[in-house]
Design an enzyme around this catalytic site. Structure first.
Site: not given
Ligand code: 13P
Length: 252
Positions: A9, A11, A96, A98, A171, A177, A215
């Protein structure tokens, strides 16, 4: 060795030049048989066309990071599922973290997106995961059960007909991250729980694959791949650096 799915991904990162370069590096690794797994890349949608040209006839699938909840019409800036199908996009991310927590997409919006994608026969990578606060409060299973049930219930009839179109991606929001990763002990428990939750809803959902994301690096990929019931990895940061992504793709 069972083949896993390795998904990148990208992003909102990169340029046309860097995206093409990254795609070419993955293709070259594939040609040299360095990739042992199925590969899906999720580039920024503005770069689909040049990337699609490069990966045609290669064993790389193209995914979209997003889709409009609406079929068509006056929705400035949105990209419909029909447009994705036009460009032979094979997969789309939905839910997702985000998009849930930064863009504030609700379960209802996610459900409409799932409907639009299924109407257009596009495979869905549906993301679930708890926040750090929920993890610390030991609510992981409650949150995951809720997210899975809402997802399935909102599109029950369609999903029963098309379970093969679905991949779940676990996730944990706190792992994205941050360099933090759940232990293998935790992941084994969570993946068994997700598998059991799906089976309890309908045994047709036993074909749904489950990925881990958060990660992932070349250093931890092989250990993560040992998780029971885990069918692959969804990778953010490490998918932007060709050496790292290819190292993960060559992990057995
Ligand atoms: P990182 O691999 O950068 O933690 O991101 C994971 C992710 O969000 C993939 O969708």
């Amino acid at each position: 060795m069972t083949k896993k799915i390795i998904a990148g991904n990208w992003k909102q990162n990169g340029t046309l030049k860097s995206s093409v370069r990254l795609t070419k590096s993955i293709i070259s690794a594939l040609d040299k048989k360095r990739c042992k797994h199925e590969i899906i890349i999720f580039p920024p949608s503005i770069y689909f066309l040049p990337i699609q040209d490069l990966i045609t006839k290669k064993k790389i699938k193209l995914g979209s990071q997003n889709v409009s909840a609406y079929a068509n019409g006056a929705f400035t800036g949105e990209i419909s599922a029909t447009m994705l199908r036009d460009l032979k996009v094979n997969y789309c991310l939905v839910g997702h973290s985000e998009r849930r927590h930064v863009i504030n997409e609700t379960e209802s919006i996610l459900s409409h997106k799932v409907t639009r994608l299924l109407e257009n026969n596009i495979n869905i990578v549906y993301c679930i995961g708890e926040t750090l606060k929920e993890y610390k409060a030991k609510k992981t299973k409650i949150i995951l059960r809720q997210q899975i049930q809402r997802f399935i219930k909102s599109n029950e009839n369609n999903l029963r007909i098309k379970p093969k179109r679905i991949i779940l991606a676990y996730e944990p929001v706190w792992a994205i991250g941050t360099g933090l990763v759940p232990t293998i002990y935790e992941l084994n428990k969570i993946f068994s729980f997700i598998r059991a939750t799906l089976n309890k809803l309908d045994n047709r959902y036993s074909s749904i694959k489950i990925l881990y994301g958060g990660s992932v690096t070349p250093d931890n990929a092989s250990k993560l791949m040992e998780t029971n019931h885990m069918d692959g990895l969804l990778i953010g940061g490490s998918s932007l650096i060709s050496k790292k992504f290819i190292d993960i793709c060559s992990t057995i």
